[in-house]
Enzyme design. Sequence first.
Site, PDB file in Angstrom:
ATOM      1  N   ARG A  11       0.817  -1.214   0.000  1.00 51.97           N
ATOM      2  CA  ARG A  11       0.000   0.000   0.000  1.00 51.97           C
ATOM      3  C   ARG A  11       0.851   1.264   0.000  1.00 51.97           C
ATOM      4  O   ARG A  11       0.405   2.315  -0.449  1.00 51.97           O
ATOM      5  CB  ARG A  11      -0.964   0.000   1.187  1.00 51.97           C
ATOM      6  N   LEU A 107      19.104   9.333  28.438  1.00 55.09           N
ATOM      7  CA  LEU A 107      20.188   9.753  27.549  1.00 55.09           C
ATOM      8  C   LEU A 107      20.680  11.150  27.900  1.00 55.09           C
ATOM      9  O   LEU A 107      19.892  12.069  28.118  1.00 55.09           O
ATOM     10  CB  LEU A 107      19.710   9.745  26.097  1.00 55.09           C
ATOM     11  N   CYS A 173      15.443  27.890  19.062  1.00 56.53           N
ATOM     12  CA  CYS A 173      14.976  29.142  18.478  1.00 56.53           C
ATOM     13  C   CYS A 173      13.569  29.463  18.965  1.00 56.53           C
ATOM     14  O   CYS A 173      13.190  30.633  19.114  1.00 56.53           O
ATOM     15  CB  CYS A 173      14.966  29.058  16.948  1.00 56.53           C
ATOM     16  N   CYS A 186       1.679  15.419  32.997  1.00 56.06           N
ATOM     17  CA  CYS A 186       0.352  14.805  32.958  1.00 56.06           C
ATOM     18  C   CYS A 186       0.002  14.135  34.282  1.00 56.06           C
ATOM     19  O   CYS A 186      -1.165  13.929  34.587  1.00 56.06           O
ATOM     20  CB  CYS A 186       0.241  13.827  31.795  1.00 56.06           C
ATOM     21  N   CYS A 243      20.528  32.561  18.191  1.00 58.34           N
ATOM     22  CA  CYS A 243      20.222  31.371  18.987  1.00 58.34           C
ATOM     23  C   CYS A 243      21.505  30.795  19.600  1.00 58.34           C
ATOM     24  O   CYS A 243      22.530  30.657  18.909  1.00 58.34           O
ATOM     25  CB  CYS A 243      19.543  30.321  18.113  1.00 58.34           C
TER      26      CYS A 243
END
Length: 248
Positions: A11, A107, A173, A186, A243
């Site tokens: 597909r 990490l 940025c 949450c 930045c």
Amino acid sequence: MNDNQLLRYSRHILLDEIGIEGQEKILAGHALVIGAGGLGSPVAFYLASAGMGKITLVDNDTVDLTNLQRQILHTTERVGQPKAESGKETLSRINPEVEVTALKERLEGERLSELVRQATVVLDCSDNFKTRHAVNHACVQHKVPLVSGAAIRMDGQISVFDTRNGTSPCYACLFPPEQQFEEVLCSTMGVFAPLVGIIGTMQAAEALKIVAGIGESLAGRLLLLDARTMEWTSIGVARNSTCSVCGG
């Protein structure tokens, strides 16, 4: 591709935008998915089903009963298991051809830099600004496209930060690391279950487009979703020449 792969991905292959060439790029791709929770679940589901060749799934947490309202990679029987391992088990059942590496770790530093450098695309499905900024910094350093998503309460957002293009902004940025932003979780604020599915699925779509080299990504645009009214807002994001991460 072998005959089974031609059938499994037929597909996609039928799409003029993807075809055999695009699907082969996906099969050769390597996605680094940071977070195996609400966003990481639909991300990993669709990357695996679409045939992303390698998926590195990273999460240092374990499955909790409260996760199951929205984190569809996991099951009731896996409460207490590492999320990365639970996710790998689910993905292996969806598509055993995909090479999934499960990492139960947070990490940072050289380890994060090493994994980003090896990836074709990075998907940030984390839930805190410290991780998002660290991931963004590594993606800018190695010029690896970053697909970033977030969802809380009834509000979601998604964008792509791809500094392979000299005019594309990075995450910093938009959210400068030197500014203070309120962390909302949450666990205290709640989150609408299907919202993470909507945003995570879009993250997967953007990653597949990037890897296959098709369409136009969300680089330079931030999409905001108000799930109360199902209204989208698109905001242009320009690269900041000053930045602290990608400027200059």
